[in-house]
Design a protein around this motif. Sequence first.
Motif, mmCIF file in Angstrom:
data_model
loop_
_atom_site.group_PDB
_atom_site.id
_atom_site.type_symbol
_atom_site.label_atom_id
_atom_site.label_comp_id
_atom_site.label_asym_id
_atom_site.label_seq_id
_atom_site.Cartn_x
_atom_site.Cartn_y
_atom_site.Cartn_z
ATOM 1 N N LEU A 199 26.168 46.430 34.677
ATOM 2 C CA LEU A 199 25.331 47.507 35.186
ATOM 3 C C LEU A 199 24.746 48.233 33.984
ATOM 4 N N VAL A 200 23.424 48.439 33.988
ATOM 5 C CA VAL A 200 22.763 49.150 32.903
ATOM 6 C C VAL A 200 22.171 50.439 33.467
ATOM 7 N N ILE A 201 22.572 51.567 32.875
ATOM 8 C CA ILE A 201 22.062 52.869 33.275
ATOM 9 C C ILE A 201 21.202 53.392 32.141
ATOM 10 N N HIS A 202 19.933 53.638 32.398
ATOM 11 C CA HIS A 202 19.005 54.141 31.387
ATOM 12 C C HIS A 202 19.097 55.664 31.363
ATOM 13 N N CYS A 203 19.638 56.187 30.272
ATOM 14 C CA CYS A 203 19.919 57.624 30.165
ATOM 15 C C CYS A 203 18.653 58.475 30.284
ATOM 16 N N LYS A 204 17.561 58.049 29.676
ATOM 17 C CA LYS A 204 16.335 58.850 29.719
ATOM 18 C C LYS A 204 15.905 59.093 31.164
ATOM 19 N N GLU A 205 15.994 58.069 31.992
ATOM 20 C CA GLU A 205 15.606 58.205 33.397
ATOM 21 C C GLU A 205 16.565 59.133 34.144
ATOM 22 N N CYS A 206 17.853 58.936 33.940
ATOM 23 C CA CYS A 206 18.844 59.772 34.631
ATOM 24 C C CYS A 206 18.765 61.215 34.164
ATOM 25 N N ASN A 207 18.633 61.406 32.857
ATOM 26 C CA ASN A 207 18.590 62.759 32.303
ATOM 27 C C ASN A 207 17.331 63.508 32.715
ATOM 28 N N SER A 208 16.265 62.786 33.016
ATOM 29 C CA SER A 208 15.011 63.437 33.395
ATOM 30 C C SER A 208 15.105 64.124 34.756
ATOM 31 N N CYS A 209 16.130 63.817 35.523
ATOM 32 C CA CYS A 209 16.329 64.437 36.835
ATOM 33 C C CYS A 209 17.119 65.734 36.756
ATOM 34 N N LEU B 150 29.055 59.786 37.091
ATOM 35 C CA LEU B 150 28.289 60.989 37.452
ATOM 36 C C LEU B 150 26.830 60.647 37.743
ATOM 37 N N ALA B 151 26.253 59.726 36.982
ATOM 38 C CA ALA B 151 24.859 59.333 37.193
ATOM 39 C C ALA B 151 24.666 58.682 38.562
ATOM 40 N N LEU B 152 25.686 58.009 39.052
ATOM 41 C CA LEU B 152 25.594 57.337 40.354
ATOM 42 C C LEU B 152 25.901 58.268 41.523
ATOM 43 N N LYS B 153 26.409 59.450 41.203
ATOM 44 C CA LYS B 153 26.760 60.422 42.234
ATOM 45 C C LYS B 153 25.614 61.415 42.404
ATOM 46 N N LYS B 154 25.276 61.742 43.631
ATOM 47 C CA LYS B 154 24.198 62.699 43.885
ATOM 48 C C LYS B 154 24.514 64.020 43.186
ATOM 49 N N ASN B 155 23.598 64.506 42.370
ATOM 50 C CA ASN B 155 23.725 65.743 41.597
ATOM 51 C C ASN B 155 24.874 65.726 40.590
ATOM 52 N N GLY B 156 25.426 64.569 40.308
ATOM 53 C CA GLY B 156 26.567 64.481 39.405
ATOM 54 C C GLY B 156 26.266 64.980 38.003
ATOM 55 N N LEU B 157 25.161 64.512 37.416
ATOM 56 C CA LEU B 157 24.814 64.952 36.067
ATOM 57 C C LEU B 157 24.396 66.413 36.051
#
Length: 83
Positions: free
Chosen positions: A29-39, A65-72
């Motif tokens: 599984l690859v999570i792109h931080c820039k995309e997740c952090n932009s939210c 946390l990134a996969l959880k709604k509002n986690g980050l």
Amino acid sequence: MNNNLNFMFGMYEPTTDSVIVNTGENSVLVIHCKECNSCVIFEEPNDIVYLYRLAEEAPLTYVKLALKKNGLQDYVDAMNELN
């Protein structure tokens, strides 16, 4: 998203700004931080450091946390409360 993912190993990859997680046999599984952090909405622009430190020091926690709604967002808000 499948909440039953088995995170075996994870690491932050700075060249791609992603967290790469081994989720089992031949599965990544690859999570792109820039995309997740932009939210995330930050009180101060420098608060983004909370997320980068998390990705580097605890990549599996970052992914969960990134996969959880509002986690980050909840994580950044909690860090702001502590500081």
